[in-house]
Design a protein around this motif. Structure first.
Motif, mmCIF file in Angstrom:
data_model
loop_
_atom_site.group_PDB
_atom_site.id
_atom_site.type_symbol
_atom_site.label_atom_id
_atom_site.label_comp_id
_atom_site.label_asym_id
_atom_site.label_seq_id
_atom_site.Cartn_x
_atom_site.Cartn_y
_atom_site.Cartn_z
ATOM 1 N N ASN A 129 -0.195 -1.045 -2.235
ATOM 2 C CA ASN A 129 1.012 -0.231 -2.107
ATOM 3 C C ASN A 129 1.405 -0.158 -0.639
ATOM 4 O OD1 ASN A 129 3.113 1.579 -2.781
ATOM 5 N ND2 ASN A 129 1.824 3.331 -2.253
ATOM 6 N N ILE A 130 2.667 -0.450 -0.343
ATOM 7 C CA ILE A 130 3.208 -0.317 1.010
ATOM 8 C C ILE A 130 4.159 0.883 1.001
ATOM 9 C CG2 ILE A 130 4.437 -1.436 2.886
ATOM 10 C CD1 ILE A 130 1.915 -2.901 2.167
ATOM 11 N N ARG A 131 3.879 1.838 1.855
ATOM 12 C CA ARG A 131 4.705 3.060 1.895
ATOM 13 C C ARG A 131 4.826 3.555 3.325
ATOM 14 N NH1 ARG A 131 1.198 7.043 3.061
ATOM 15 N NH2 ARG A 131 -0.934 6.980 2.232
ATOM 16 N N GLU A 132 5.688 4.580 3.498
ATOM 17 C CA GLU A 132 5.811 5.210 4.809
ATOM 18 C C GLU A 132 4.558 6.035 5.110
ATOM 19 O OE1 GLU A 132 9.345 7.529 5.022
ATOM 20 O OE2 GLU A 132 10.693 5.810 4.746
ATOM 21 N N ALA A 133 4.165 6.020 6.364
ATOM 22 C CA ALA A 133 2.988 6.784 6.766
ATOM 23 C C ALA A 133 3.268 8.283 6.679
ATOM 24 C CB ALA A 133 2.593 6.411 8.186
ATOM 25 N N LYS A 134 2.239 9.019 6.247
ATOM 26 C CA LYS A 134 2.332 10.478 6.156
ATOM 27 C C LYS A 134 1.501 11.112 7.272
ATOM 28 C CE LYS A 134 2.601 10.132 1.107
ATOM 29 N NZ LYS A 134 1.949 10.504 -0.182
ATOM 30 N N PRO A 135 1.751 12.389 7.576
ATOM 31 C CA PRO A 135 0.981 13.041 8.645
ATOM 32 C C PRO A 135 -0.525 12.958 8.449
ATOM 33 C CG PRO A 135 2.873 14.395 8.054
ATOM 34 C CD PRO A 135 2.840 13.275 7.056
ATOM 35 N N ASP A 136 -1.010 13.057 7.190
ATOM 36 C CA ASP A 136 -2.458 13.025 6.991
ATOM 37 C C ASP A 136 -3.037 11.609 7.037
ATOM 38 O OD1 ASP A 136 -1.364 12.140 4.653
ATOM 39 O OD2 ASP A 136 -2.291 13.638 3.352
ATOM 40 N N ASP A 137 -2.187 10.613 7.344
ATOM 41 C CA ASP A 137 -2.683 9.249 7.549
ATOM 42 C C ASP A 137 -3.077 9.005 8.995
ATOM 43 O OD1 ASP A 137 -2.190 8.473 4.874
ATOM 44 O OD2 ASP A 137 -0.095 7.988 5.337
ATOM 45 N N ALA A 138 -2.857 9.990 9.870
ATOM 46 C CA ALA A 138 -3.036 9.769 11.310
ATOM 47 C C ALA A 138 -4.438 9.291 11.659
ATOM 48 C CB ALA A 138 -2.703 11.049 12.073
ATOM 49 N N ALA A 139 -5.465 9.911 11.101
ATOM 50 C CA ALA A 139 -6.844 9.539 11.441
ATOM 51 C C ALA A 139 -7.151 8.111 11.000
ATOM 52 C CB ALA A 139 -7.818 10.512 10.795
ATOM 53 N N GLY A 168 13.832 8.301 12.378
ATOM 54 C CA GLY A 168 14.154 7.417 11.263
ATOM 55 C C GLY A 168 13.464 6.079 11.283
ATOM 56 N N GLU A 169 12.366 5.971 12.033
ATOM 57 C CA GLU A 169 11.621 4.715 12.066
ATOM 58 C C GLU A 169 10.147 4.973 11.747
ATOM 59 O OE1 GLU A 169 12.386 3.082 15.909
ATOM 60 O OE2 GLU A 169 14.363 2.313 15.340
ATOM 61 N N PRO A 170 9.890 5.484 10.548
ATOM 62 C CA PRO A 170 8.503 5.827 10.204
ATOM 63 C C PRO A 170 7.622 4.584 10.096
ATOM 64 C CG PRO A 170 9.884 5.919 8.250
ATOM 65 C CD PRO A 170 10.816 5.713 9.410
ATOM 66 N N PRO A 171 6.446 4.594 10.682
ATOM 67 C CA PRO A 171 5.524 3.476 10.503
ATOM 68 C C PRO A 171 5.197 3.283 9.024
ATOM 69 C CG PRO A 171 4.815 4.838 12.339
ATOM 70 C CD PRO A 171 5.907 5.585 11.649
ATOM 71 N N LEU A 172 4.741 2.097 8.682
ATOM 72 C CA LEU A 172 4.382 1.765 7.315
ATOM 73 C C LEU A 172 2.864 1.610 7.214
ATOM 74 C CD1 LEU A 172 7.103 -0.967 6.663
ATOM 75 C CD2 LEU A 172 7.227 1.464 6.076
ATOM 76 N N VAL A 173 2.318 1.960 6.070
ATOM 77 C CA VAL A 173 0.893 1.758 5.833
ATOM 78 C C VAL A 173 0.713 0.995 4.527
ATOM 79 C CG1 VAL A 173 0.088 3.762 7.130
ATOM 80 C CG2 VAL A 173 0.653 4.008 4.700
ATOM 81 N N CYS A 182 -1.465 -1.005 8.813
ATOM 82 C CA CYS A 182 -0.290 -0.255 9.274
ATOM 83 C C CYS A 182 0.602 -1.183 10.095
ATOM 84 C CB CYS A 182 -0.705 0.968 10.091
ATOM 85 S SG CYS A 182 -1.466 0.556 11.676
ATOM 86 N N ALA A 183 1.869 -0.817 10.195
ATOM 87 C CA ALA A 183 2.843 -1.584 10.975
ATOM 88 C C ALA A 183 3.896 -0.622 11.514
ATOM 89 C CB ALA A 183 3.497 -2.665 10.115
ATOM 90 N N THR A 184 4.387 -0.935 12.700
ATOM 91 C CA THR A 184 5.493 -0.163 13.268
ATOM 92 C C THR A 184 6.697 -1.077 13.438
ATOM 93 O OG1 THR A 184 4.695 -0.624 15.514
ATOM 94 C CG2 THR A 184 3.974 1.424 14.487
ATOM 95 N N TRP A 185 7.881 -0.489 13.410
ATOM 96 C CA TRP A 185 9.108 -1.267 13.536
ATOM 97 C C TRP A 185 10.170 -0.454 14.259
ATOM 98 C CZ3 TRP A 185 13.452 0.751 11.088
ATOM 99 C CH2 TRP A 185 13.201 1.791 10.161
ATOM 100 N N HIS A 186 11.066 -1.141 14.980
ATOM 101 C CA HIS A 186 12.147 -0.483 15.718
ATOM 102 C C HIS A 186 13.396 -1.350 15.669
ATOM 103 C CE1 HIS A 186 9.040 2.116 17.342
ATOM 104 N NE2 HIS A 186 8.404 1.043 17.824
#
Length: 274
Positions: A129-139, A168-173, A182-186
Motif C-alpha cells: 500500500n502506498i499512502r500519505e505519511a501520517k504523524p505516527d509514521d515519523a519514527a 500540500g506536499e505530504p511525503p509518501l510511505v 518512503c519518498a518525498t516530492w516537490h
C-alpha cells in the motif's frame, strides 16, 4: 477382479513396499497352487507367506499384509494353509499341524509409504500500500533515513512531516504490514523553465525489502502527484554514497543532466535547518 488384474495390482503394491510378489503355479494334490508369498526385493529374503510345504498366503492375505493388517493376515494365512478337504482338526492336532509346517510368523511389516507431507509455504505478505505519511509514521521514517545514511531524529522528521503536509506536499510511505519505504516530492517554479518542475529528493526502502519493486512503486506514486500539480518534468537527487541509486534511476528512464553541488552556509549550526 480377474486373476491377471489382481496379480498386477498385488505386484504393484508389493513393489511400493520394497517387496517382490511370488505366486505358485505347481499343480499337485494338496499343493500350494495359486498361493502367494512376499520376498524382499533387494535381498530375496522371505518376508511373508512361506511354509515348509511351499506358499501359504491367499491374495487377500497379501493385500491385507501390504496394507499393514499383520495380525489378521497371520490368522487367515494359518487357516488358508490347511487343506479344505481335510476334516476339521482337534485343537491339539491343529497345533501339531502348525508345528509340522513350521510356518514362521511374519516379520515386522515393512513401513508403509509415508503420506506426502504438505509443503509449508511461506504466508502471503500483506498487500503493498502506498499512502500519505501520517504523524505516527515519523519514527519509522526516521529509521529508514538513518539506514540510508541521512542524519536525522524522530523529532526532526515529525516536524518536517508536519510542515510538508501543511504546504500540500505530504511525503509518501510504502506499507506491507509495516512502513518499509518512503519518498518525498516537490513541485517548484524555476525562472528558466516555462512549466513547474518536479523534484524527488528522497526514496528510501528498508534493507530487507529492496529489489522487490518497492522503490519503483514509490517513484511512480510520487510522479503521479507531480503530474497532478502540473509538472512536465521531474528531477531526482541522490547521495554519491548510495552506489545503487544511480543505476536504479537510470533503469527507470532518468538521464544524467548535470551535477548537484552543496555546501553549508556560514553561521549555521550542525543541527539547524540549512
Amino acid at each position: 477382479m480377474a486373476d491377471a488384474n489382481r496379480d498386477e495390482v498385488l505386484r504393484e503394491m508389493a513393489a511400493n513396499r520394497g517387496c517382490k510378489l511370488t505366486k505358485s503355479r505347481r499343480r499337485k494334490p494338496g499343493g500350494d497352487f495359486g498361493r502367494y508369498g512376499l520376498k524382499d526385493a533387494n535381498t530375496g529374503k522371505e518376508v511373508f507367506g512361506f511354509g515348509d510345504d511351499g506358499l501359504v498366503a491367499s491374495a487377500e492375505d497379501i493385500e491385507s499384509y501390504l496394507r499393514g493388517s499383520t495380525v489378521a493376515t497371520w490368522k487367515r494365512s494359518l487357516i488358508a494353509a490347511v487343506d479344505d478337504t481335510e476334516p476339521t482338526p482337534t485343537p491339539s492336532k491343529k497345533v501339531t499341524r502348525a508345528n509340522k509346517r513350521k510356518v514362521a510368523p511374519p516379520s515386522a511389516p515393512l513401513p508403509l509409504d509415508p503420506q506426502p507431507q504438505r509443503q509449508r509455504t511461506a504466508p502471503e505478505p500483506p498487500p503493498l500500500n502506498i499512502r500519505e505519511a501520517k504523524p505516527d509514521d515519523a519514527a519509522a521514517i526516521a529509521g529508514l533515513l538513518a539506514a540510508a545514511g541521512w542524519q536525522t531524529t524522530d523529532a526532526g522528521v515529525a516536524a518536517n512531516l508536519k510542515l510538508l503536509r501543511s504546504v500540500g506536499e505530504p511525503p509518501l510511505v510504502a506499507t506491507q504490514g509495516r512502513v518499509i519505504g518512503c519518498a518525498t516530492w516537490h513541485a517548484t517554479t524555476e525562472l528558466h523553465q516555462p512549466d513547474l518542475v518536479g523534484r524527488i529528493p528522497i526514496i528510501a526502502v528498508a534493507e530487507d525489502a529492496r529489489k522487490t519493486g518497492i522503490g519503483k512503486a514509490l517513484l511512480e506514486a510520487a510522479e503521479s502527484r507531480l503530474v497532478e500539480r502540473g509538472c512536465t518534468s521531474v528531477e531526482v537527487t541522490s547521495s554519491l554514497a548510495l552506489s545503487g541509486a544511480l543505476a536504479f534511476y537510470q533503469s527507470c528512464g532518468f538521464e544524467r543532466s548535470g551535477f548537484r553541488l552543496a555546501k553549508r552556509l556560514p553561521g549555521t549550526a550542525e543541527n539547524q535547518r540549512p
